[in-house]
Each structure stands twice: as structure tokens, then as C-alpha cells.
Design a protein around this motif. Structure first.
Motif, short mmCIF file in Angstrom:
data_model
loop_
_atom_site.label_atom_id
_atom_site.label_comp_id
_atom_site.label_asym_id
_atom_site.label_seq_id
_atom_site.Cartn_x
_atom_site.Cartn_y
_atom_site.Cartn_z
N MET A 224 -11.28 -3.15 2.23
CA MET A 224 -9.81 -3.26 2.19
C MET A 224 -9.16 -1.88 2.36
SD MET A 224 -8.96 -6.14 -0.71
CE MET A 224 -9.66 -5.23 -2.09
N HIS B 101 -4.95 -1.17 2.20
CA HIS B 101 -4.53 -2.51 1.74
C HIS B 101 -3.71 -2.37 0.46
CE1 HIS B 101 -5.03 -6.59 0.05
NE2 HIS B 101 -5.21 -6.98 1.30
N SER C 191 0.84 -1.19 0.00
CA SER C 191 0.00 0.00 0.00
C SER C 191 0.88 1.24 0.00
CB SER C 191 -0.89 -0.01 1.25
OG SER C 191 -0.13 0.38 2.39
#
Length: 199
Positions: free
Chosen positions: A118, A121, A44
């Protein structure tokens, strides 16, 4: 690989990333060793910062932790809490991480609905820009996302216009050649008729 060699690689990776907690070192080293079999995992925009000061945070907690210095948890190579060393400055978030935090905020509802929550993420950006249709994204989310898609569309339009122009020029050249050929054949035909008359 022999277990001794794997251990050596792991220790070298841990030493190189001594500011990261041990569990993240094991994860990164495991990915490096097993990459040929299972591929590498996406990172990320805040993975480096989260690894340094928010090792136990997940999902939205990562953003909350990164933005609140009081929640930062510095760890040594063994994952034990530690204090700032003499001359060591508190962590400053990179511009890329700040942008990623803003995207997670602006696209909160979209990540929850279309990206299986998410947050922060490795696939957050991929989900928002590729897996999710642009028309289901809110205006605030669209504004926060990189403008690459719009730029690509503009480039595609320019390419299309260039191709159309090139195609038209090629057609004009072919027409000119055909016209010239046609004129030459007519002249040849006239010459043949004139030669027959003379005979």
C-alpha cells in the motif's frame, strides 16, 4: 437525499475543487454523501498533490510522478489536460508530502512485506505505526517514521514516576494519620486507667 440535491452537492464540490480531476471530485463527493453509512476514507500525506498533478498514478507511480515535474499532468474540472494559467506557479510539494515520500522510500521493503504494497495509500502510515510490530521494521524505516511513539513512551514513563511519587506521598500521609490515631488511643487508654484508679 433527492437526486437533484445530490447533484447540486456534487457540482458544488467539483467547483470548490476545480483544480482536481473529475474522477477524484466524484470520489470525494461520494464519500461526503455516503459518509454516514460507510464512513470516510483515509487520506495519504500526498493526496492533495497527487490529485492535482498525478491523477492517473497509483502505488509507487505516485511518488515517481510527484518528484518528476515532467510527469505532472494538470487537468481542468472535466479531467481534460490543461496548461498552466497566466500567473499560476508549478506545484510545490508540501513538507508533509515530502516527508511521506521519504517514508515510502525508507520503508519500501516493510510496505511490500507487511502492508500489502500500500504505497502512498491512506493506510500506509497506520500500517507502519500501528498494524506492524516495531521490531520487524528496519532501522532506516524507523528513523524515517515520526518520533511520536518514542515521545509517548517517555511521557508514559514520566506519568508512571509521577504516580509512584504521588502514591508514596499519599501512603506517608496515611501512615502519619494512623500513627497519630494510635498515639491518641494510647493517651485515652491511660486516662481511663487513671480515672479507674482514682475511683
Amino acid at each position: 437525499l433527492p437526486i437533484s440535491q445530490v447533484n447540486s452537492q456534487l457540482l458544488a464540490e467539483c467547483y470548490a475543487r476545480r483544480k482536481m480531476p473529475l474522477w477524484r471530485n466524484f470520489r470525494l463527493a461520494g464519500v461526503a454523501v455516503a459518509g454516514a453509512v460507510v464512513g470516510t476514507e483515509a487520506l495519504s500525506g500526498c493526496d492533495n498533490e497527487a490529485g492535482q498533478v498525478c491523477p492517473s498514478s497509483i502505488g509507487k507511480e505516485i511518488g515517481e510522478c510527484l518528484q518528476d515535474p515532467s510527469k505532472h499532468q494538470l487537468t481542468d474540472i472535466d479531467g481534460n489536460p490543461r496548461e498552466l494559467e497566466p500567473g499560476e506557479k508549478p506545484l510545490e510539494l508540501s513538507e508533509g508530502c515530502k516527508e511521506f515520500i521519504n517514508i515510502n522510500k525508507a520503508c519500501d521493503a516493510e510496505i511490500a512485506e507487511h502492508c500489502q504494497e500500500m504505497y502512498y495509500h491512506g493506510d500506509t502510515m497506520t500500517c507502519l505505526t500501528q498494524w506492524t510490530k516495531p521490531e520487524v521494521l528496519g532501522e532506516a524505516c524507523k528513523a524515517a517514521l515520526p518520533k511520536q511513539a518514542a515521545e509517548d513512551e517517555e511521557v508514559d514513563k514520566e506519568k508512571e514516576a509521577w504516580r509512584a511519587k504521588k502514591k508514596a506521598a499519599r501512603k506517608a500521609a496515611m501512615d502519619a494519620i494512623e500513627k497519630e490515631k494510635g498515639g491518641g488511643e494510647k493517651k485515652k487508654g491511660k486516662k481511663k486507667k487513671k480515672a479507674k484508679k482514682e475511683l
